[in-house]
Scaffold this active site. Structure first.
Site, short mmCIF file in Angstrom:
data_model
loop_
_atom_site.label_atom_id
_atom_site.label_comp_id
_atom_site.label_asym_id
_atom_site.label_seq_id
_atom_site.Cartn_x
_atom_site.Cartn_y
_atom_site.Cartn_z
N SER A 17 0.84 -1.19 0.00
CA SER A 17 0.00 0.00 0.00
C SER A 17 0.88 1.25 0.00
O SER A 17 1.65 1.44 -0.93
CB SER A 17 -0.96 -0.03 1.19
OG SER A 17 -1.99 0.89 1.03
N ASP A 21 -9.68 -3.88 -5.30
CA ASP A 21 -9.05 -3.08 -4.25
C ASP A 21 -9.77 -1.75 -4.08
O ASP A 21 -9.93 -1.00 -5.05
CB ASP A 21 -7.58 -2.84 -4.60
CG ASP A 21 -6.76 -2.38 -3.41
OD1 ASP A 21 -7.29 -1.60 -2.60
OD2 ASP A 21 -5.60 -2.79 -3.30
N HIS A 23 -8.04 -5.01 -1.26
CA HIS A 23 -6.80 -4.48 -0.72
C HIS A 23 -6.09 -5.44 0.22
O HIS A 23 -4.87 -5.49 0.26
CB HIS A 23 -7.10 -3.17 0.01
CG HIS A 23 -5.90 -2.33 0.28
ND1 HIS A 23 -5.12 -1.81 -0.72
CD2 HIS A 23 -5.34 -1.90 1.43
CE1 HIS A 23 -4.14 -1.10 -0.20
NE2 HIS A 23 -4.25 -1.14 1.10
#
Length: 695
Positions: free
Chosen positions: A549, A634, A669
């Site tokens: 991320s 995501d 995610h």
């Protein structure tokens, strides 16, 4: 080894377009993006169209290519997966948490991907009642995530929320535990955040915007009248909101927050139809949170207190000018959280980068700090569900020692081990940990946590995997991760760099790693890596880095700044197209993050972000071997950022490195939802690193 060497000769040739198995060619459709009289040309902007069959086909082709490249180490990948799985106690369970007359816990059954949520009445020996049979509920779904049970105050009604896509849109369901029947009521497309009022029939929940995903609305819903009312709408697009309830169960709170500013509203939990009151109005860069002890409010605030202080307020006088100081600001201690019990306060704190738990009475007197012996560890207040108690539950672990759950008597200070996480096929005595400080280029000392084999020597021969994040004030503490031992047992040193942008060393640590100080994050990581090499912890030719991320942004930045330093990079769901994303307020969570990265609508912020944005700074050079992962659904970092980045890296790569993209077409995610599927993802990451390490 000969076969691997031969494969790598082919792979090296593939990157120069000579391999019979060339990487997928990504079609270029140039789009000019103009801002502040600056033009950026994005050849791969078209990959944003999730509904375009050509986009889906491209991602599928990338997956096939990655599988083909990884085929020579498929057996190694399976071996690693079995190792990872062997360190999982398949019938593991959580420590039961007492709430009223019930003990709540979760447990796994052997071979199952998901847990059972259960409770026992009266004692730990009471008959088990299954609240949620998640293995059964998840059947037929490729992805399944639940919040677990959210109990009404009388423990007779249960709410729970489910996401079956991975984009963090949940559906709330209700179950009557006296009859065992699920109610027909269903609340769709919400965040999963909810709290019960004390009438046992009203819940407050948060709903996000369908496109930006910003949690912007708080609703009240009654399961008897089936009436839904909007009680709060957060108009400021840089804020999101959520509901919470104090441990005393006296008040319900609406918390509105941006990166640097918060505002709290409160409501008596006994009168859910009343109107929420603002605790104290929002003020730019004033962050505060509120809980209560039933008779008094407790406020954690950074007002004239960078590392926070604790204040109190009467129930009828909540404005800022009425607050009274209880625990003052301390330059050397970062006050992170407070848990208020009937007779005690439990403070989550940080000092010199390490966590600590301080206990006081309600008047902040008779303080003591729970002692811990290890050099590097993680300790925090745990799962406490009762207000009127003299027992505090806390959690403890280190990179070498598995998580443990303790109860401590707040009067006698006597500790009792309630549960130690069992890790089969693991012996903590085979490893050692260190916590070191390295001085980086601007003179700052940055802590790094290390774990390695006990017999490890400083001879500069070991491979390194260094992990970092460095954003949002999030702490990458030295917690236990049994997965890493599949690398450590193969001679690796595993390091966590506690770089600026986190809050490990206090609030200033975060402030000096965001907006116009963001380069510190990247330089800290690079300088810590170099220090590990210089001090002969590791081999300079066997250096690998990993981050996800915003940590994936870190990976992209260090690759541009020092591609020669790293042999391989694993970038998980990486945020790499910073300017384009931050200029598009239709993309999820963009406006919420202006105080993190800067607002590129401002020319100065635009120029600074552009100076490090990984996608914008790809240029002709030899890039390290790179494995990039993403999820089609995501919600935090859109899949097209990693996809575009990989295509551009290949365009400009002047070396023979392997650059792969792996897209989970069924997840978001957080990756796969099942515990064993998650291990498969980790096994793939490690197999890639080991494949490169044997090159």
């Amino acid at each position: 080894m000969k076969r691997l060497s031969y494969v790598f000769l082919l792979l090296g040739a593939s990157c120069m377009h000579k391999n019979p198995l060339p990487f997928p060619q990504t079609e270029k459709k140039p789009v000019s993006l103009v801002k502040h009289q600056d033009t950026r040309v994005d050849d791969y902007f078209w990959l944003r169209d999730r509904e375009n069959p050509q986009v889906i086909e491209h991602l599928n082709q990338e997956n096939k290519y990655a599988d083909e490249v990884m085929k020579p180490v498929k057996s190694l990948e399976e071996k690693i997966f079995q190792e990872l799985k062997s360190r999982v106690k398949e019938d593991e369970s959580s420590a039961p948490a007492k709430d009223g007359n019930y003990y709540y816990s979760a447990r796994y059954e052997t071979g199952k991907q998901y847990p059972l949520f259960v409770r026992r009445e009266g004692s730990l020996q009471g008959k088990e009642e299954i609240l949620l049979n998640v293995p059964e509920m998840a059947q037929g779904h490729d992805f399944y995530q639940t919040t677990g049970p959210k109990m009404s105050p009388n423990h007779q009604m249960m709410a729970y929320a489910v996401d079956t896509v991975g984009r963090r849109f949940f559906t709330i369901y209700f179950k009557d535990l006296t009859t065992g029947k699920v109610l027909p009521d269903k609340i769709e497309n919400v965040t999963g955040n909810l709290v019960w009022a004390n009438d046992n029939e009203t819940v407050f929940y948060a709903q996000q915007h369908p496109e930006t995903l910003r949690a912007e609305k708080i609703y009240r819903y009654n399961i008897k009248s089936h009436q839904k009312d909007l009680v709060y709408f957060e108009k400021d697009e840089t804020f999101s909101c959520f509901a919470s309830k104090s441990l005393s169960k006296k008040f319900i709170y609406i918390n509105s927050q941006s990166t640097l500013t918060t505002e709290v509203q409160y409501l008596d939990a006994n009168t859910p139809k009343d109107i929420f009151k603002v605790f104290t109005p929002r003020e730019r860069e004033h962050e505060y949170s509120v809980t209560d002890g039933g008779d008094l409010f407790y406020i954690l605030t950074n007002k004239n207190a960078k590392n926070y202080k604790l204040m109190t307020a009467d129930l009828n006088h909540t404005d800022l000018k009425e607050w009274k100081e209880l625990i003052p600001h301390r330059e050397d201690t970062y006050l992170q959280d407070v848990t208020v019990f009937k007779n005690h306060l439990a403070l989550d704190e940080r000092k010199n980068g390490l966590t600590q738990i301080q206990i006081t009475d309600r008047q902040a007197k008779n303080a003591f700090t729970i002692p811990f012996a290890d050099e590097s560890y993680l300790a925090s207040v745990g799962d406490n569900r009762e207000f009127d108690t003299d027992l505090l539950r806390f959690d403890y672990e280190s990179m070498r020692l598995p998580p443990s759950v303790y109860d401590i008597n707040l009067n006698t200070h006597h500790q009792e081990l309630i549960k130690r996480h069992e890790v089969p096929n693991f012996n903590a005595e085979l490893y050692k940990t260190e916590r070191v400080f390295f001085t980086v280029r601007d003179g700052t000392k940055v802590p790094v946590s290390l774990i390695m084999k006990k017999e490890h020597k400083l001879d500069g021969t070991a491979p390194l995997l260094i992990y970092g994040y460095g954003s949002y004030g999030a702490n990458m503490d030295p917690w236990f991760n049994s997965d890493t031992f599949s690398l450590i047992d193969r001679g690796f040193v595993f390091a966590k760099a506690h770089i600026r942008g986190g809050s490990e060393m206090g609030r200033a640590w975060y402030d000096n790693g965001r907006t116009f100080h963001k380069m510190n994050t990247f330089f800290d990581f690079i300088d810590c890596t170099e220090a590990l090499v210089k001090n002969k912890y590791v081999d300079s030719k066997k250096v690998y880095a990993m981050g996800g991320s915003a940590g994936g942004l870190l990976m992209g930045a260090i690759m541009n700044l020092r591609p020669d330093l790293y042999t391989g990079i694993v970038a998980q769901v990486p945020f790499v197209d910073v300017i384009t994303t931050m200029l598009d307020d239709s993309i999820p969570l963009t406006t919420f993050e202006y105080d993190e990265w800067g607002n590129p609508n401002d020319p100065k912020a635009y120029a600074y972000i552009k100076s490090y944005s990984p996608y914008d700074n790809v240029e002709d050079k030899k890039y390290p071997n790179t494995f990039v992962t993403t999820g089609l659904h995501d919600s935090q970092v859109q899949y097209w950022e990693p996809a575009k980045w990989v295509a551009k890296l290949r365009d400009h790569n002047k070396g023979d490195s392997v650059i792969l993209l792996k897209t989970d077409m069924k997840a978001g995610h957080g990756g796969a939802s099942g515990r064993f599927d998650q291990l498969k993802d980790t096994a793939t990451d490690y197999a890639f690193i080991l494949m490169i390490n044997e090159k």
